[in-house]
Design an enzyme around this catalytic site. Structure first.
Site, PDB file in Angstrom:
ATOM      1  N   SER A 102      -9.779   1.755   2.778  1.00 42.48           N
ATOM      2  CA  SER A 102      -8.940   2.490   1.870  1.00 42.48           C
ATOM      3  C   SER A 102      -7.884   1.647   1.158  1.00 42.48           C
ATOM      4  O   SER A 102      -7.299   2.108   0.174  1.00 42.48           O
ATOM      5  CB  SER A 102      -8.230   3.603   2.648  1.00 42.48           C
ATOM      6  OG  SER A 102      -7.374   3.058   3.616  1.00 42.48           O
ATOM      7  N   LYS A 120       0.846  -1.201   0.000  1.00 43.82           N
ATOM      8  CA  LYS A 120       0.000   0.000   0.000  1.00 43.82           C
ATOM      9  C   LYS A 120       0.882   1.253   0.000  1.00 43.82           C
ATOM     10  O   LYS A 120       1.934   1.281   0.652  1.00 43.82           O
ATOM     11  CB  LYS A 120      -0.902  -0.030   1.249  1.00 43.82           C
ATOM     12  CG  LYS A 120      -1.969   1.058   1.285  1.00 43.82           C
ATOM     13  CD  LYS A 120      -2.892   0.871   2.496  1.00 43.82           C
ATOM     14  CE  LYS A 120      -3.966   1.939   2.580  1.00 43.82           C
ATOM     15  NZ  LYS A 120      -4.876   1.766   3.732  1.00 43.82           N
ATOM     16  N   SER A 140      -9.937  -0.523   7.041  1.00 44.58           N
ATOM     17  CA  SER A 140      -9.362  -0.400   5.694  1.00 44.58           C
ATOM     18  C   SER A 140      -8.652  -1.622   5.143  1.00 44.58           C
ATOM     19  O   SER A 140      -8.313  -1.638   3.961  1.00 44.58           O
ATOM     20  CB  SER A 140      -8.398   0.781   5.645  1.00 44.58           C
ATOM     21  OG  SER A 140      -9.115   1.970   5.465  1.00 44.58           O
TER      22      SER A 140
HETATM   23  N1  GLN Z   1     -13.237   3.836   6.135  1.00 39.82           N
HETATM   24  C1  GLN Z   1     -12.673   4.320   7.346  1.00 39.82           C
HETATM   25  C2  GLN Z   1     -12.401   5.793   7.245  1.00 39.82           C
HETATM   26  O1  GLN Z   1     -12.742   6.343   6.260  1.00 39.82           O
HETATM   27  C3  GLN Z   1     -11.461   3.522   7.702  1.00 39.82           C
HETATM   28  C4  GLN Z   1     -10.212   4.017   7.109  1.00 39.82           C
HETATM   29  C5  GLN Z   1      -9.026   3.191   7.482  1.00 39.82           C
HETATM   30  O2  GLN Z   1      -9.134   2.167   8.134  1.00 39.82           O
HETATM   31  N2  GLN Z   1      -7.869   3.682   7.116  1.00 39.82           N
HETATM   32  O3  GLN Z   1     -11.871   6.394   8.128  1.00 39.82           O
END
Ligand code: GLN
Length: 474
Positions: A155, A80, A179
């Site tokens: 994400s 990532k 994420s």
């Molecule tokens: N979808 C969540 C957010 O928008 C989680 C993001 C993440 O785990 N980095 O914050």
């Protein structure tokens, strides 16, 4: 000829050890697949055509000389883009870091380098990991390999899509509120979020430091255990790391395992398809010997609200370093404050700016007590609720996400709808626990994910039991 793309990490590792094929051969196969598939999927922000083959070649030479560095030597991985690899670009999906190259390796990367892994490239993500669809990347969205009109989740959507489209056998993602798990669920793969502190965060671009964890995204649970074992451990560069006793057992049964089914997670809110597949997975767990226990998890419903206060507060502090001076793109103006303001306004996307403003507001004098302090209090209650629940059960089960992969654009203009994607996953981060998402069938031809949550430090139990369930669901 073996189709390398179909092999999982374990099979690739065994094949390399047995001399059935070389790292160069498999790395070439994945690079070729990326060339063919990534035009439509867009999982990668950078592909390391040259260095990947150099690293693969070096691995083959080590092996030929009898000096293999272990099970991951020669294994290609996707990373990532918020995880630093020295000298490579690291944008975290943001325009403000378009020209940034990492000055050092993240600890997980130096660990993997010591074990001989090959890096295929960096994967797309929502900007600074804020989002649930990968549509918030400044470099365009990633598509779900199952249906290119749909999102891969986020994400870590690039990492999930890369594995699902067989462009990498496994990947690393990061999980602050879901994420790793939610994109794994949308793309039909396995995603594991370790206990807080099990894996070093040094060299992971901080989103919300008290919630962030790096973890594996793989085709099988066994692979997730293997990759987790390769990156975990204490680190002097991250004082929040702790040694967590870990062992993975490829066991056959869940006899003696009590699985908590929290009524707060199984009520309204999920689609009928997700409910059907998740309940079927519960029944399979029972058939494999687990005992299902209805439990009460007080404050579970508040976890989302707590997360969306604590996380922006930390975001507002962590992202202050992106000021156009120290890193990345500068949009110069006079006086100096104009440089800060213009660089941030032009360099950071809408969602990131929204969270910085929310966090700054919640931390400001006069509001701090009402928002930040209050959220911390409820966090303590959530932690306590999980701790109490784990006195009576070994694992807790929920769906990973309330729906299957949604259409591109469907939730983009409605932040609350997007935040609701995280309803089953964020509590785990707020409490610092380990949790996994494994595939549990299809709804409308699209993957559904099933989540197993463990007690603090129970990473081995989560993985070993998820393995039983995965085998039984296959
Ligand atoms: N979808 C969540 C957010 O928008 C989680 C993001 C993440 O785990 N980095 O914050």
């Amino acid at each position: 000829m073996t189709d390398f793309l179909k092999l999982n990490l374990k099979q690739l590792s065994d094949g390399l050890a047995a001399g059935q094929f070389s790292s160069t051969e498999i790395t070439k196969a994945f690079l070729q697949q990326i060339r063919g598939r990534d035009i439509s999927v867009h999982a990668f922000l950078d592909v390391f055509e040259g260095t990947a083959l150099d690293d693969a070649h070096a691995s083959d030479e080590r092996r030929a000389a009898g000096k293999s560095l272990g099970a991951l030597d020669g294994i290609p991985l996707a990373i990532k883009d918020n995880i630093l690899i020295q000298d490579q670009r690291a944008t975290a999906g943001s325009k403000i870091l378009a020209n940034y190259r990492a000055a050092y390796d993240a600890t997980v990367i130096s660990s993997l380098k010591k074990q001989g892994s090959v890096f295929l490239g960096k994967t797309n993500m929502d900007e600074f990991a804020m989002g649930s669809s990968t549509e918030r990347s400044a470099y365009g969205p990633t598509k779900n390999p199952y249906d290119l009109a749909r999102v891969p989740g986020g994400s870590s959507g690039g990492s999930a899509a890369a594995v699902a489209a067989e462009m990498a056998p496994a990947a690393l993602g990061s999980d602050t509120g879901g994420s790793i798990r939610q994109p794994a669920s949308f793309c039909g793969i396995v995603g594991f979020k370790p206990s807080y502190g099990a894996v070093s965060r040094s060299g992971l671009m901080a989103m919300a430091s008290s919630l962030d964890q790096i973890g594996p995204m793989t085709k099988t649970v066994e692979d997730a255990a293997m990759l987790f074992d390769a990156i975990r451990g204490t680190d002097v560069l991250d004082q929040t790391t702790q040694e967590i006793p870990f062992s993975f057992e490829a066991k056959q049964s869940m006899a003696g395992i009590r699985i908590g089914v929290p009524k707060q997670a199984w009520g309204e809110g999920m689609t009928p398809g997700v409910r059907a597949q998740s309940e079927a997975a519960l029944a399979v767990a029972e058939r494999m010997g687990a005992k299902l226990v209805d439990i009460d998890l007080p404050y579970a419903a508040e976890a989302l609200a707590v997360y969306y206060v604590l996380m922006p507060c930390e975001v507002s502090a962590n992202l202050s370093r992106f000021d156009g001076m120290r890193y990345g793109v500068r949009d110069a103006g006079l006086p100096l404050i104009e440089t800060y303001m213009q660089s941030r306004e032009h360099g950071l996307g809408e969602e990131v700016r929204r969270r910085i403003m929310l966090g700054t507001y919640a931390l400001s004098k006069g509001y701090y007590d009402a928002y930040y302090r209050q959220a911390r209090r409820v966090q303590t209650l959530i932690r306590r609720a999980y701790r109490d629940a784990f006195k009576n059960v070994d694992l807790i089960a929920t769906p990973t996400a309330p729906s299957i992969a949604f259409r591109l654009g469907e939730k983009l203009s409605d932040p609350l709808a997007m935040y609701l994607e995280d309803v089953y996953t964020v509590g785990v981060n707020v409490a610092g626990l380990p949790a996994i998402s494994i595939p549990c069938g299809l709804d409308d031809g699209l993957p559904v994910g099933f989540q197993l949550i463990g007690a603090m430090g129970g990473d081995g139990a989560v993985l070993s039991n998820a393995h039983v369930l995965e085998q039984a669901l296959a």
